[in-house]
Design an enzyme around this catalytic site. Sequence first.
Site, mmCIF file in Angstrom:
data_model
loop_
_atom_site.group_PDB
_atom_site.id
_atom_site.type_symbol
_atom_site.label_atom_id
_atom_site.label_comp_id
_atom_site.label_asym_id
_atom_site.label_seq_id
_atom_site.Cartn_x
_atom_site.Cartn_y
_atom_site.Cartn_z
ATOM 1 N N LYS D 151 0.869 -1.183 0.000
ATOM 2 C CA LYS D 151 0.000 0.000 0.000
ATOM 3 C C LYS D 151 0.897 1.219 0.000
ATOM 4 O O LYS D 151 1.679 1.428 0.935
ATOM 5 C CB LYS D 151 -0.872 -0.009 1.261
ATOM 6 N N SER D 221 -1.664 -1.156 -4.059
ATOM 7 C CA SER D 221 -2.744 -0.194 -3.907
ATOM 8 C C SER D 221 -2.127 1.143 -3.568
ATOM 9 O O SER D 221 -0.974 1.230 -3.164
ATOM 10 C CB SER D 221 -3.699 -0.610 -2.782
#
Lengths: 361, 361, 361, 361
Positions: D151, D221
């Site tokens: 992330k 992400s």
Amino acid sequence: MAHPGDLSELDRLIAGGTVHAADVVAIIGKTEGNGGVNDFTRGYFTQSLMALLSRHLKEPAEQLIHEIPCVLSGGTEGVMSPHYSVFCVSEGEAIPAAGSSLAIGTAFSAPLPAEDVGRRAHVDSVANAVRAAIANAGIERLDDVHFVQVKCPCVTVARAAAAITAGKTPLTNDPNKSMAFARAAGAFGVAVALDELKPSDFDDASLLSDFSIQSPRASISSGVEVESNEVIVLGNSPHWAGPLRIAHRPMIDALDIGAVIDVLADLGISASPQVSAVDAGCIASVLVKCEPDRRGKIRGHRHTMLDDTDINAQRHVRGAVAGLVAGVIGDGRIFVSGGAEHQGPDGGGLIAVIASREGSR
Amino acid sequence: MAHPGDLSELDRLIAGGTVHAADVVAIIGKTEGNGGVNDFTRGYFTQSLMALLSRHLKEPAEQLIHEIPCVLSGGTEGVMSPHYSVFCVSEGEAIPAAGSSLAIGTAFSAPLPAEDVGRRAHVDSVANAVRAAIANAGIERLDDVHFVQVKCPCVTVARAAAAITAGKTPLTNDPNKSMAFARAAGAFGVAVALDELKPSDFDDASLLSDFSIQSPRASISSGVEVESNEVIVLGNSPHWAGPLRIAHRPMIDALDIGAVIDVLADLGISASPQVSAVDAGCIASVLVKCEPDRRGKIRGHRHTMLDDTDINAQRHVRGAVAGLVAGVIGDGRIFVSGGAEHQGPDGGGLIAVIASREGSR
Amino acid sequence: MAHPGDLSELDRLIAGGTVHAADVVAIIGKTEGNGGVNDFTRGYFTQSLMALLSRHLKEPAEQLIHEIPCVLSGGTEGVMSPHYSVFCVSEGEAIPAAGSSLAIGTAFSAPLPAEDVGRRAHVDSVANAVRAAIANAGIERLDDVHFVQVKCPCVTVARAAAAITAGKTPLTNDPNKSMAFARAAGAFGVAVALDELKPSDFDDASLLSDFSIQSPRASISSGVEVESNEVIVLGNSPHWAGPLRIAHRPMIDALDIGAVIDVLADLGISASPQVSAVDAGCIASVLVKCEPDRRGKIRGHRHTMLDDTDINAQRHVRGAVAGLVAGVIGDGRIFVSGGAEHQGPDGGGLIAVIASREGSR
Amino acid sequence: MAHPGDLSELDRLIAGGTVHAADVVAIIGKTEGNGGVNDFTRGYFTQSLMALLSRHLKEPAEQLIHEIPCVLSGGTEGVMSPHYSVFCVSEGEAIPAAGSSLAIGTAFSAPLPAEDVGRRAHVDSVANAVRAAIANAGIERLDDVHFVQVKCPCVTVARAAAAITAGKTPLTNDPNKSMAFARAAGAFGVAVALDELKPSDFDDASLLSDFSIQSPRASISSGVEVESNEVIVLGNSPHWAGPLRIAHRPMIDALDIGAVIDVLADLGISASPQVSAVDAGCIASVLVKCEPDRRGKIRGHRHTMLDDTDINAQRHVRGAVAGLVAGVIGDGRIFVSGGAEHQGPDGGGLIAVIASREGSR
């Protein structure tokens, strides 16, 4: 308009003799699409318009589309009402006018290759077309030009791919980005044609980058449905007669209600706070360009238009500025177009109004 | 606010002693969600706020959430800036005031079952809570109430399904529709509590149907994150001291710039056309409710808000009306909330402004 | 198709003699709008198609539009590719066929008043048109009908207002709701015409309410651009010759991959897991209807399609089901249409495939 | 999950002793936001999770958030169901395992300055964190790594402005573009850490440009709510015991149903065409990355995802690929994340599945 293909009102005016089809020289309107790359309401309207004029003029639509600029801005967010303004010119006897009247000129550039979009070749193409349109309008002093509308082509993913296959290098294959560069090129082209910008004072990298370069009289749209630059020049000229005049003002930001009041005052119309119903009847057209401030703030406070994944930033700002301008005018039939890069102050834009002189009483 | 969970500014004010956490009685704010059923920015803000107050007050957040109404409207379309107003009350010595000052009262109803949403039981629940909040504010004359904010629960698809499983019959399982009925019930409840509407003068079928029933002082939000009706009453009272006063005006439609000018004038603030920077500093809060005209037209011209499958109609109208009001105020930190069913004139809404008396100079 | 007005490929096929313009009896296609009330890509395509056929057939477009059903579903979410299928019929010598071949019939109802939309009068209008189309197809056994496509009119805010002005009472003035009721009426009409539903077994309140009533062969679209019900019946008949056959299956829910495999198997095509490139060449058309489960869950797990204020639920489900079906077929040129109320199992829908017999080898 | 702040189910499992709060090492989940810059459902979930764990572990949430990676992908388009997978590790006695079992390791980088996002410094930061996570997992052979979730932070308009004020030059101030560059940097970092890519084989210009560079095991992400790179490494290891194993496959494009079937087969699970209910019970997690093909076509046919101004392209593709994968699995609780730049084949992506060995029977 009941929908983007509904030209029944114009058809009625032509049938009734109010409008002579042969007098139509340009159209500016708002259709109810999203204003983005996949807004086909503009193509739909244009096809319908050209079919209508073709029927009345007995000329093929394919030819008319290259003679009559049809500049549409998609997106009637909020209080805006879908509508279109039909600009007609008729020959008349020379009338000793008390002053200048609205003058209009149009021009088309040659088709623009996809790889030229948003580059100097695009700027040059626009500038030449603007000069041609000014000449067509018979406007002698550049100061008398108040509004230059240009509709520029952009690339779609498909067009970009085709250009790449042909060995060309489009500036981008992101359609929304392409539309932004196309608008920037259009604004630079107008600034060059109006002697506001010297060709030596910018290069390709200046587009969408040096926002000190701007033309407060440039209004640029971009869309997938055109292949050449279409230009409409509006100004005032002593060589023209008629009841209408035009004025314009830059807008500092999306809250600049003062610019709206001022441009109306230029035409002798007061709004305190709203234009009266009588004066509203004198207003023929309201043309606005605006832009979500790219620095993410308006007067020091964060706005969220640029960070919204659900609603395109241009749709946001059109809705807001149209709410403001329509509130002053008292009417939702206004042309508010997003994407004002280099068109007026950064984060702001411009407003032009066409009204009859009775407004000055 | 940098994002919906960002309470750092309030934290700083509490840490610096400017705000006493124990004085906080209510919050009204705008967060940057979509304002619809799936807008979780309101719950996120509320959770963050309650955690902050819990830390400072040493009380569990679960208890605070039932004591301090936190009314958020999602959706900062266009020029609106995410922000929140913190209402604080502190005890002081009795000061012989020159007149009335801003008074505030709050109340919570019992949790509302899903099957009651949008029905008379909902109206009654709101009316009782509004009466309790007026008493809490110590306002004696109903005319001195200027703004009643209610946050009502609605059903989600899941809540509706649970109710059906339990043998109940929710009014609808369409969440957006449920939010609309909840707002209508809230407005009826306010009207009943303010003696503007007799309980015998309506039935369930009147909600979202008889738009002659309306309260120009009701501001209703609805969201998935609350289970009971939360009420904040704002008015003026001689029993309160402080620099602030409140005024309100109905808005006839989304173009009613006159109402904005008038409510400012009620507080001694002029806008010609925009509030001056000095006067703007006197404005503490601007609260607006608005509504896309359900008849599809504004002043006779078609709008497209209700026919847009891409952008929710409430997002459209919030953006437009906020553009207008922010243009007059000169600031995007305004509370503009959609869904004004029965709150002010049909197709319009209302505006309330809180400002300090210095504004009257 | 490069865009919704691009019929150049059909023009080329007609110019090259592959397609005879006079043989065209119906069109079914997907255009890249939003599929909602304000999706004008369908009207744009239809206008372009009729202009093209008018040019080739020397008949006015206004007449053709009432003779050739042009059923378009807007919305090519996700992997779907904009495309259209042109159904042509030509007279030939009687060939002793080995079995049945694809048969097609069309019909138009009279224009439907706005106040009839979604009511029994609408059901009856559709049923009669379906019977006419079955007769037109020369299909004798109702079991041989596999797919009935109906395009129904709906109301816009403007149409509803006009009807109310005329003293009529439309079912709703919410356009999205009107589209849903129109689709329900269409499905009931198909069920009645196919003897699946007795006229006495339902009333107005059954529409969008009693989901046990359904036709696994009904595919209904609704849009603002039509004023009468347009019907296309597809089936197999021994009276027809040609390489194509059709089969259909109900889909239990949006995850029913088994239905896709089964309908292919009915036509002798295997997919393990994907149709081979050779077999894919035998597939002429894939027609799917689907629906976001109104109970908010799929196989026990919460979905969020109905609670999303940003993306219309029909766009959600079309994208998901198209992803599944296109994955099995290996091609994005499939017709997946949302709004499957009463068309197949509740929360599911149906799939029909047209393929040539070579697929059976 | 009833909503993004609903952790009640995990609370129940902890309260019931099924999950030991101290065993939780990572979370991977899907929340129902839009997945874009203004998706705050991820921050809301994270705040709620950390508050819950803080309560159970008696450690401050501010500390936990830097110890337990919480990787959320916003956007449950179509048939996806909001859900989260909680990865727990407990110490146990050495069990002579029949083979390898699922191994997990985590790591956090230092906070990443806004001006580093999407540049080599970002790649290096990710690569180091991935190496740390592999070591943390005790995985010795890089081939045993099957899935690396990272992330990455991105810039918002506000962050970009702050960096510029501080004299730095962010790569872009367009948040959506920033998210894309952040994902690219994450993928490059994974590829470097897994020895798939040499540091000398790329430069800054390769990101989002040279799509031959890709890691079929990288899942990246990006979101506004994190400031450092958070890494979760999943693989199989003989040093770990437990019923679960993981496998992965690249996906060629959005129609690659074969990859879904193959990864299931790697784990001994058959799908013909759908996983049986019994086998479905053995599947613990399905992790997918996907991407709208940037060339505008899928298998030669135009898709419209990149040209859609109304729906973000990542939302389109997530919905489509989730429809396909959920159809094979028979369950909507799958993790499908968009933005697969450099993560698997261009225009495609990857799929990883975690299942218990009983699946192999």
